[in-house]
Design a protein around this motif. Structure first.
Motif, PDB file in Angstrom:
ATOM      1  N   LEU A 330       0.826  -1.203   0.000  1.00 19.00           N
ATOM      2  CA  LEU A 330       0.000   0.000   0.000  1.00 19.00           C
ATOM      3  C   LEU A 330       0.866   1.261   0.000  1.00 19.00           C
ATOM      4  O   LEU A 330       0.487   2.298  -0.544  1.00 19.00           O
ATOM      5  CB  LEU A 330      -0.913  -0.016   1.235  1.00 19.00           C
ATOM      6  N   SER A 331       2.040   1.168   0.626  1.00 11.93           N
ATOM      7  CA  SER A 331       2.940   2.325   0.723  1.00 11.93           C
ATOM      8  C   SER A 331       4.082   2.265  -0.285  1.00 11.93           C
ATOM      9  O   SER A 331       5.014   3.073  -0.216  1.00 11.93           O
ATOM     10  CB  SER A 331       3.532   2.392   2.144  1.00 11.93           C
ATOM     11  N   SER A 332       4.022   1.342  -1.204  1.00 18.63           N
ATOM     12  CA  SER A 332       5.172   1.072  -2.076  1.00 18.63           C
ATOM     13  C   SER A 332       5.586   2.287  -2.914  1.00 18.63           C
ATOM     14  O   SER A 332       6.785   2.585  -3.041  1.00 18.63           O
ATOM     15  CB  SER A 332       4.874  -0.112  -2.989  1.00 18.63           C
ATOM     16  N   LEU A 333       4.616   2.986  -3.528  1.00 19.09           N
ATOM     17  CA  LEU A 333       4.978   4.113  -4.388  1.00 19.09           C
ATOM     18  C   LEU A 333       5.599   5.245  -3.581  1.00 19.09           C
ATOM     19  O   LEU A 333       6.561   5.885  -4.017  1.00 19.09           O
ATOM     20  CB  LEU A 333       3.751   4.616  -5.155  1.00 19.09           C
ATOM     21  N   ASP A 334       5.044   5.506  -2.383  1.00 21.80           N
ATOM     22  CA  ASP A 334       5.600   6.552  -1.518  1.00 21.80           C
ATOM     23  C   ASP A 334       7.034   6.208  -1.131  1.00 21.80           C
ATOM     24  O   ASP A 334       7.913   7.071  -1.130  1.00 21.80           O
ATOM     25  CB  ASP A 334       4.720   6.702  -0.281  1.00 21.80           C
ATOM     26  N   LEU A 335       7.284   4.931  -0.814  1.00 21.12           N
ATOM     27  CA  LEU A 335       8.640   4.504  -0.461  1.00 21.12           C
ATOM     28  C   LEU A 335       9.578   4.632  -1.662  1.00 21.12           C
ATOM     29  O   LEU A 335      10.735   5.029  -1.525  1.00 21.12           O
ATOM     30  CB  LEU A 335       8.610   3.064   0.045  1.00 21.12           C
ATOM     31  N   LYS A 336       9.061   4.296  -2.850  1.00 18.00           N
ATOM     32  CA  LYS A 336       9.879   4.384  -4.061  1.00 18.00           C
ATOM     33  C   LYS A 336      10.260   5.823  -4.357  1.00 18.00           C
ATOM     34  O   LYS A 336      11.410   6.123  -4.714  1.00 18.00           O
ATOM     35  CB  LYS A 336       9.116   3.777  -5.235  1.00 18.00           C
ATOM     36  N   LYS A 337       9.291   6.739  -4.230  1.00 18.92           N
ATOM     37  CA  LYS A 337       9.585   8.154  -4.480  1.00 18.92           C
ATOM     38  C   LYS A 337      10.627   8.696  -3.502  1.00 18.92           C
ATOM     39  O   LYS A 337      11.417   9.567  -3.842  1.00 18.92           O
ATOM     40  CB  LYS A 337       8.298   8.974  -4.357  1.00 18.92           C
ATOM     41  N   ARG A 338      10.618   8.168  -2.303  1.00 23.21           N
ATOM     42  CA  ARG A 338      11.577   8.625  -1.289  1.00 23.21           C
ATOM     43  C   ARG A 338      12.902   7.877  -1.384  1.00 23.21           C
ATOM     44  O   ARG A 338      13.791   8.082  -0.558  1.00 23.21           O
ATOM     45  CB  ARG A 338      10.981   8.443   0.113  1.00 23.21           C
ATOM     46  N   LYS A 339      12.995   6.979  -2.375  1.00 19.10           N
ATOM     47  CA  LYS A 339      14.215   6.202  -2.610  1.00 19.10           C
ATOM     48  C   LYS A 339      14.577   5.362  -1.392  1.00 19.10           C
ATOM     49  O   LYS A 339      15.721   5.331  -0.922  1.00 19.10           O
ATOM     50  CB  LYS A 339      15.375   7.130  -2.990  1.00 19.10           C
ATOM     51  N   ILE A 340      13.542   4.697  -0.876  1.00 20.91           N
ATOM     52  CA  ILE A 340      13.724   3.820   0.287  1.00 20.91           C
ATOM     53  C   ILE A 340      13.476   2.384  -0.148  1.00 20.91           C
ATOM     54  O   ILE A 340      12.429   2.065  -0.724  1.00 20.91           O
ATOM     55  CB  ILE A 340      12.741   4.190   1.422  1.00 20.91           C
ATOM     56  N   SER A 341      14.442   1.543   0.111  1.00 20.32           N
ATOM     57  CA  SER A 341      14.278   0.124  -0.222  1.00 20.32           C
ATOM     58  C   SER A 341      13.789  -0.629   1.020  1.00 20.32           C
ATOM     59  O   SER A 341      14.099  -0.260   2.149  1.00 20.32           O
ATOM     60  CB  SER A 341      15.600  -0.471  -0.701  1.00 20.32           C
ATOM     61  N   VAL A 342      13.030  -1.686   0.769  1.00 23.61           N
ATOM     62  CA  VAL A 342      12.507  -2.503   1.870  1.00 23.61           C
ATOM     63  C   VAL A 342      13.062  -3.914   1.730  1.00 23.61           C
ATOM     64  O   VAL A 342      12.903  -4.561   0.685  1.00 23.61           O
ATOM     65  CB  VAL A 342      10.968  -2.531   1.858  1.00 23.61           C
ATOM     66  N   VAL A 343      13.717  -4.373   2.786  1.00 29.12           N
ATOM     67  CA  VAL A 343      14.252  -5.736   2.830  1.00 29.12           C
ATOM     68  C   VAL A 343      13.340  -6.539   3.754  1.00 29.12           C
ATOM     69  O   VAL A 343      13.082  -6.149   4.891  1.00 29.12           O
ATOM     70  CB  VAL A 343      15.701  -5.749   3.361  1.00 29.12           C
ATOM     71  N   LYS A 344      12.857  -7.683   3.241  1.00 26.75           N
ATOM     72  CA  LYS A 344      11.871  -8.452   3.995  1.00 26.75           C
ATOM     73  C   LYS A 344      12.409  -9.839   4.362  1.00 26.75           C
ATOM     74  O   LYS A 344      13.025 -10.514   3.536  1.00 26.75           O
ATOM     75  CB  LYS A 344      10.590  -8.584   3.167  1.00 26.75           C
ATOM     76  N   HIS A 345      12.162 -10.228   5.597  1.00 28.56           N
ATOM     77  CA  HIS A 345      12.502 -11.565   6.084  1.00 28.56           C
ATOM     78  C   HIS A 345      11.259 -12.142   6.754  1.00 28.56           C
ATOM     79  O   HIS A 345      10.852 -11.683   7.819  1.00 28.56           O
ATOM     80  CB  HIS A 345      13.658 -11.516   7.091  1.00 28.56           C
ATOM     81  N   TYR A 346      10.663 -13.145   6.123  1.00 28.27           N
ATOM     82  CA  TYR A 346       9.414 -13.701   6.628  1.00 28.27           C
ATOM     83  C   TYR A 346       9.572 -15.177   6.992  1.00 28.27           C
ATOM     84  O   TYR A 346      10.137 -15.956   6.222  1.00 28.27           O
ATOM     85  CB  TYR A 346       8.308 -13.586   5.580  1.00 28.27           C
ATOM     86  N   ASP A 347       9.051 -15.544   8.167  1.00 28.88           N
ATOM     87  CA  ASP A 347       8.902 -16.956   8.523  1.00 28.88           C
ATOM     88  C   ASP A 347       7.527 -17.440   8.068  1.00 28.88           C
ATOM     89  O   ASP A 347       6.645 -16.634   7.742  1.00 28.88           O
ATOM     90  CB  ASP A 347       9.018 -17.141  10.043  1.00 28.88           C
ATOM     91  N   GLU A 348       7.332 -18.720   8.094  1.00 30.58           N
ATOM     92  CA  GLU A 348       6.037 -19.289   7.750  1.00 30.58           C
ATOM     93  C   GLU A 348       5.179 -19.461   9.012  1.00 30.58           C
ATOM     94  O   GLU A 348       5.691 -19.508  10.127  1.00 30.58           O
ATOM     95  CB  GLU A 348       6.212 -20.644   7.056  1.00 30.58           C
ATOM     96  N   ASN A 349       3.871 -19.540   8.793  1.00 24.37           N
ATOM     97  CA  ASN A 349       2.921 -19.846   9.866  1.00 24.37           C
ATOM     98  C   ASN A 349       2.990 -18.860  11.029  1.00 24.37           C
ATOM     99  O   ASN A 349       3.059 -19.245  12.190  1.00 24.37           O
ATOM    100  CB  ASN A 349       3.147 -21.269  10.385  1.00 24.37           C
ATOM    101  N   CYS A 350       3.002 -17.574  10.681  1.00 23.90           N
ATOM    102  CA  CYS A 350       3.004 -16.530  11.722  1.00 23.90           C
ATOM    103  C   CYS A 350       1.559 -16.086  11.983  1.00 23.90           C
ATOM    104  O   CYS A 350       1.154 -14.953  11.683  1.00 23.90           O
ATOM    105  CB  CYS A 350       3.871 -15.356  11.292  1.00 23.90           C
ATOM    106  N   TRP A 351       0.772 -16.990  12.553  1.00 21.81           N
ATOM    107  CA  TRP A 351      -0.659 -16.754  12.728  1.00 21.81           C
ATOM    108  C   TRP A 351      -0.947 -16.059  14.061  1.00 21.81           C
ATOM    109  O   TRP A 351      -0.374 -16.424  15.092  1.00 21.81           O
ATOM    110  CB  TRP A 351      -1.424 -18.074  12.651  1.00 21.81           C
ATOM    111  N   VAL A 352      -1.820 -15.083  14.001  1.00 24.35           N
ATOM    112  CA  VAL A 352      -2.233 -14.341  15.204  1.00 24.35           C
ATOM    113  C   VAL A 352      -3.749 -14.162  15.160  1.00 24.35           C
ATOM    114  O   VAL A 352      -4.376 -14.280  14.106  1.00 24.35           O
ATOM    115  CB  VAL A 352      -1.546 -12.962  15.290  1.00 24.35           C
TER     116      VAL A 352
END
Length: 463
Positions: A330-352
């Motif tokens: 949802l915030s991807s374009l705003d982050l791109k315009k600000r020249k901010i990269s996002v690094v993601k590290h996800y585990d599986e089965n993170c249910w809440v």
């Protein structure tokens, strides 16, 4: 046959039982009033015990010492219990040290008076002293009880009767020959029995008042909690509105792009139709493509609606990875315009089990703060690292940026309402985020990022 000694033996036992009842049904640990009342009851019990220890001859030391301690203990106990009442009703505090000194001085004065020919006036002095004390506090209770309940009404009546009887006994005892409280005259025994009964009734009323006040305090806490939830809901609306700045660019882009493509495709189809060069297969493919672009625009609008719509505060089982990915997209374009990269590290089965709208707002707040912090830096490698992992019974979301971090002088205040370090900040986002996390039995904490920057750690119970 009933005598004064028996009354003085029974009275402290009743008081000790009342203290035991109070300690068993109420936690007095942080209640000064209850502690004061217990001290007063124990002091009264000591006074009664020493009164029972007096010998029959006022000239003997075995009478004089118990006489002194019984008067000090009884007067101090009466004053402490009355002070406990006033502290409970009005919050007024008296200097306990001075009250204790005053009680001791009164005990000394009465003991000295016992050794003089004026000892026949001891009953008058004691009666007037206790009578005035009772009438004074009865007056205080009347003044403080603007809207008295049944317990306060009974307390006032009991205290007025007790004070009046003390004065009446002091005068009648002077003329009746029973100036000492230990006198075995039947009239004096009846007076002592009534005094003990009234004193016990007053202490029982304290227990009822204390428990009644506790019930009212619980109702007030429930009402305050309701007001807190209303405040959180109101601030949630405000915070959503503030968040539109970062989201509007993405939404506009995601909607305008398919609309532009649809317009170009429709123009091309119209030209081909005018020339008669379009066939049914090509038209069918173009219509399917147009339908896909319409669905894409509709999905973007629905995503935005999901952020701002009002929903019931209910929980549902969801994968925190999916919710995190939704907010990042949802915030991807705003982050791109600000020249901010996002690094993601996800585990599986993170249910809440959470309210999706509320936790989404927390993620929007924290991710937006990280982006704002990076804009303030001139470093070319602006980066946000987002980690979602499961650790034992918790799902942990970590959002870390490599910006300037937060000034150590302000780190303890960042979750306070209306506190902000931004030039155009509202001071609502992080306070609201913590309130929402608390509502979900979760936590949100700040720590400096190694090498510079800010790290926010969100923890939720795993399901």
């Amino acid at each position: 046959m009933l005598d004064v000694l028996t009354v003085f033996v029974i009275a402290p036992l009743i008081l000790i039982v009342l203290v035991g009842v109070m300690l068993s049904v109420y936690n007095v640990k942080n209640d000064t009033s209850a502690k004061l009342w217990i001290a007063g009851c124990l002091s009264l019990s000591v006074g009664y015990v020493f009164a029972a220890m007096r010998s029959s001859n006022p000239a003997e030391l075995s009478y004089i010492l118990p006489f002194f301690f019984s008067n000090v203990g009884t007067l101090l106990g009466v004053l402490l219990t009355f002070m406990a009442f006033e502290l409970l009703i009005d919050g007024k505090k008296y200097p306990i040290a001075w009250i204790t000194v005053l009680s001791v001085l009164c005990g000394v004065a009465l003991t000295l008076l016992l050794r003089t020919p004026m000892k026949i006036y001891i009953g008058l002095v004691v009666g007037l002293l206790f009578g005035v004390v009772h009438l004074y506090f009865a007056y205080r209770f009347i003044v403080l009880s603007t809207v008295p309940n049944i317990y306060m009404r009974v307390l006032i009546i009991v205290t007025l009767i007790h004070g009046g009887l003390w004065i009446f006994r002091s005068i009648s005892g002077l003329f009746g020959g029973y100036y000492l409280i230990s006198t075995q005259a039947m009239t004096n025994i009846i007076y002592v029995l009534i005094f003990v009964m009234l004193s016990t009734a007053r202490q029982f009323l304290y227990v009822l008042l204390r428990l009644s006040s506790t019930s009212q305090e619980r109702k007030m806490l429930v009402a305050l909690n309701e007001e807190k939830n209303k405040l959180i809901s109101s601030l949630l609306k405000v915070n959503k509105t503030v968040a539109t700045g970062a989201l509007s660019a993405t939404v506009a882009h995601e909607v305008n792009q398919p609309l532009g493509a649809i317009k170009l495709t429709l123009n091309l189809l119209r030209i081909k139709l005018d020339k008669g060069t379009v066939n049914n297969a090509e038209l069918k493919n173009e219509m399917l493509w147009l339908e896909g672009e319409v669905d894409r625009a509709a999905a973007t609008v629905n995503n935005l609606k999901a952020v701002f719509q009002e929903s019931e505060v209910s929980s549902e089982r969801l994968n925190l990875v999916d919710l995190t990915e939704f907010v990042i997209n949802l915030s991807s374009l705003d982050l791109k315009k600000r020249k901010i990269s996002v690094v993601k590290h996800y585990d599986e089965n993170c249910w809440v089990s959470v309210n999706e709208g509320e936790i989404r707002q927390v993620l929007i707040n924290v991710l937006g703060n990280a982006a704002d912090a990076l804009v303030a830096t001139d470093r070319p490698d602006r980066q946000i690292v987002v980690t979602v992992k499961k650790h034992r019974a918790e799902v942990i979301l970590i959002i870390a940026d490599n910006g300037l971090g937060i000034n150590p002088a302000y780190q303890s205040q960042i979750f306070e309402l209306l506190h902000t370090n931004k030039a155009h900040g509202t001071g609502v986002g992080l306070w609201l985020s913590r309130a929402l996390m608390t509502r979900h039995n979760g936590t949100i904490d700040y720590s400096p990022t190694e090498g510079g920057g800010a790290t926010f750690t969100i923890k939720l119970p795993a399901v």
